[in-house]
Design a protein around this motif. Structure first.
Motif, PDB file in Angstrom:
ATOM      1  N   LEU A 192       0.826  -1.210   0.000  1.00 22.16           N
ATOM      2  CA  LEU A 192       0.000   0.000   0.000  1.00 22.16           C
ATOM      3  C   LEU A 192       0.860   1.260   0.000  1.00 22.16           C
ATOM      4  N   VAL A 193       1.902   1.245   0.813  1.00 24.30           N
ATOM      5  CA  VAL A 193       2.792   2.401   0.898  1.00 24.30           C
ATOM      6  C   VAL A 193       3.501   2.632  -0.442  1.00 24.30           C
ATOM      7  N   LEU A 194       3.920   1.545  -1.085  1.00 29.64           N
ATOM      8  CA  LEU A 194       4.574   1.672  -2.392  1.00 29.64           C
ATOM      9  C   LEU A 194       3.612   2.252  -3.424  1.00 29.64           C
ATOM     10  N   GLY A 195       2.377   1.776  -3.410  1.00 27.92           N
ATOM     11  CA  GLY A 195       1.386   2.285  -4.356  1.00 27.92           C
ATOM     12  C   GLY A 195       1.086   3.757  -4.143  1.00 27.92           C
ATOM     13  N   ILE A 196       0.880   4.144  -2.894  1.00 28.55           N
ATOM     14  CA  ILE A 196       0.580   5.546  -2.574  1.00 28.55           C
ATOM     15  C   ILE A 196       1.777   6.437  -2.903  1.00 28.55           C
TER      16      ILE A 196
ATOM     17  N   ILE B  61      10.295   8.680   0.053  1.00 30.59           N
ATOM     18  CA  ILE B  61      10.370   7.994   1.351  1.00 30.59           C
ATOM     19  C   ILE B  61       9.367   6.840   1.400  1.00 30.59           C
ATOM     20  N   LEU B  62       8.145   7.109   0.957  1.00 28.29           N
ATOM     21  CA  LEU B  62       7.119   6.061   0.948  1.00 28.29           C
ATOM     22  C   LEU B  62       7.514   4.913   0.025  1.00 28.29           C
ATOM     23  N   CYS B  63       8.050   5.248  -1.136  1.00 23.49           N
ATOM     24  CA  CYS B  63       8.460   4.203  -2.082  1.00 23.49           C
ATOM     25  C   CYS B  63       9.657   3.412  -1.559  1.00 23.49           C
ATOM     26  N   THR B  64      10.528   4.073  -0.824  1.00 23.58           N
ATOM     27  CA  THR B  64      11.668   3.378  -0.218  1.00 23.58           C
ATOM     28  C   THR B  64      11.186   2.340   0.789  1.00 23.58           C
TER      29      THR B  64
ATOM     30  N   ILE C 113       2.064   9.678  -5.545  1.00 24.18           N
ATOM     31  CA  ILE C 113       2.566  10.990  -5.113  1.00 24.18           C
ATOM     32  C   ILE C 113       3.735  11.437  -5.990  1.00 24.18           C
ATOM     33  N   LEU C 114       4.653  10.514  -6.276  1.00 27.43           N
ATOM     34  CA  LEU C 114       5.801  10.862  -7.117  1.00 27.43           C
ATOM     35  C   LEU C 114       5.360  11.323  -8.504  1.00 27.43           C
ATOM     36  N   GLY C 115       4.369  10.648  -9.043  1.00 27.82           N
ATOM     37  CA  GLY C 115       3.896  11.017 -10.375  1.00 27.82           C
ATOM     38  C   GLY C 115       3.358  12.432 -10.438  1.00 27.82           C
ATOM     39  N   ARG C 116       2.862  12.929  -9.311  1.00 25.38           N
ATOM     40  CA  ARG C 116       2.268  14.270  -9.269  1.00 25.38           C
ATOM     41  C   ARG C 116       3.174  15.302  -8.600  1.00 25.38           C
TER      42      ARG C 116
END
Length: 437
Positions: free
Chosen positions: A321-325, A344-347, A329-332
């Motif tokens: 879920l954190v990777l998806g969110i 940070i979330l993707c890490t 966020i990164l895309g925007r």
């Protein structure tokens, strides 16, 4: 005091008495009464980190040091030797294909009763393929591609055999903590040996650096001989009589492995394009990477250890879920702060790999772990072959913002499906494995 009574037979009654958090089982049969305390024994350090496990973890560590040292400079050496960028890129693809083809046979190899010779053999094989790549492979682009492909076989076979055998030595009760300790030490050492590799290469050349890396492999081989290979845990893995290229596939867990493989698409996007995206939007990615490097180490340790206290499924779903969110966020993200939050979330999210392994290992029997490990890697390789082209096409056709949104769907779907049906799929796999046994 509460009593729960049920009849076992016409002459038998069991009364279960719960008092002051202790379970006292009173068994009445034919007028005789016995009592047994049901309290769970505490884990001892020596039971978890056995001599064999400690030695084998060091063997694993040293073998990885040898490989990481070489990978740090091999492409640098290729470029200096005049190998074209196109050849280096093509070699990376053939390397992955070779690794994919080797996964299944490698998984089946772990059933041999001559595991000491197997471990020594695979370590020697990988180092020899690396040595040939660092010497003969530098003579031309064609030779580089050929020996890089062969090196893929070596990397794959060690990547399956050693972790699979190591898994049989792990105690299920503290598997997460054990992985956490190893991961933390490995992550620290990886940076050190890669730095060492580049340093030796720059000062003494690629041949000397490649030979120096062999010192770690040699130390691992010598240490193998100090293990007790008659350990009961190691003897549990026995040949199943299956033959063929895909004989190492564990079909009982194939479904859940494919479901978890969906996350590879989102992971690939992050690995390949986050830095590019930051550059295009004028964001200083260097400072962000420095911050996330620390977070990655801390979270990697914490997440693995957490799996000993709560179900790995919940930790895995959280990371998905954190990777998806984070990907959305990164895309925007148009500002430094938003990009930092997304990164940070993707890490945190991209640390799902170890959790997947723990989820599988805790669900299956110890003797099933080698084949399950090979199957998981095999599925990951399949997704990896198509994920790169897929996310590249997304970006080309949809643009970064929409591509990141679409790519996030894969891991979010995996999160929902694992949360809803993960345990059922695992239970089904266990039942089928027990039926086949």
């Amino acid at each position: 005091m509460t009593f729960l009574c049920f009849y076992i037979s016409d002459m038998s009654v069991i009364q279960l008495c719960l008092k002051q958090k202790r379970a006292l089982l009173l068994i009445v049969k034919g007028g005789l009464m016995t009592a047994t305390n049901q309290a769970q024994p505490k884990m001892k350090f020596s039971e978890i980190f056995t001599k064999n496990l400690i030695i084998f973890m060091i063997v694993h560590f040293l073998s990885d040091c040898s490989n990481n040292m070489i990978t740090a400079f091999i492409n640098m050496g290729a470029k200096a030797a005049g190998i074209s960028a196109a050849a280096i890129g093509l070699a990376a693809s053939t390397y992955s294909i070779a690794a994919l083809l080797m996964r299944m046979p490698a998984g089946n190899m772990t059933t041999t009763q001559k595991k000491r010779l197997l471990v020594i053999g695979v370590i020697v094989f990988r180092y020899l393929t690396s040595f040939l790549l660092g010497t003969l492979g530098m003579s031309s682009s064609t030779m580089f591609i050929i020996f890089r492909t062969i090196n893929g076989l070596g990397w794959s076979i060690v990547g399956v055999v050693i972790p699979a055998i190591e898994a049989t030595l792990l105690d299920k009760r503290a598997m997460g903590t054990t992985y956490a300790v190893y991961t933390a030490l490995s992550a620290f050492a990886k940076g050190m040996v890669r730095s060492l590799g580049v340093s030796v290469y720059q000062s003494s050349g690629i041949v000397t650096a490649t030979i120096a890396a062999g010192g770690f492999a040699l130390a691992a081989i010598l240490l193998v001989n100090f293990m007790n290979w008659n350990d009961e845990k190691l003897q549990r893995i026995k040949p199943k009589g299956k033959k063929g290229l895909f004989s190492g596939v564990n079909k009982n867990y194939m479904g859940v492995c494919f479901l978890m493989g969906c996350a590879v698409v989102t992971w690939t996007l992050n690995q390949q394009f986050n830095n590019v995206l930051a550059q295009e939007r004028g964001i200083d990615i260097a400072t962000i990477l420095a911050i996330t490097a620390v977070i990655s180490s801390v979270w990697g340790f914490a997440a693995s250890a957490l799996c000993d206290f709560i179900k790995p499924k919940y930790v895995l779903v959280f990371t998905y879920l954190v990777l998806g969110i984070g990907t959305i966020i990164l895309g925007r993200a148009e500002t430094y702060n938003m990009f930092l939050i997304g990164e940070i979330l993707c890490t945190i999210g991209t640390g799902y790999s170890k959790i997947q392994t723990l989820y599988l290992y805790k669900a299956c029997a110890p003797e099933e772990r080698p084949s399950v490990h090979a199957t998981s890697f095999f599925v990951t390789d399949i997704f990896s072959l198509v994920a790169g082209a897929m996310v590249g096409l997304f970006i080309e056709k949809l643009g970064y913002t929409n591509a990141y949104m679409v790519s996030s769907v894969f891991v979010l779907v995996a999160a929902v499906m694992i949360f809803i049906g993960g345990d059922k799929m695992m239970a089904k796999g266990q039942a089928e494995a027990e039926t086949e046994a």
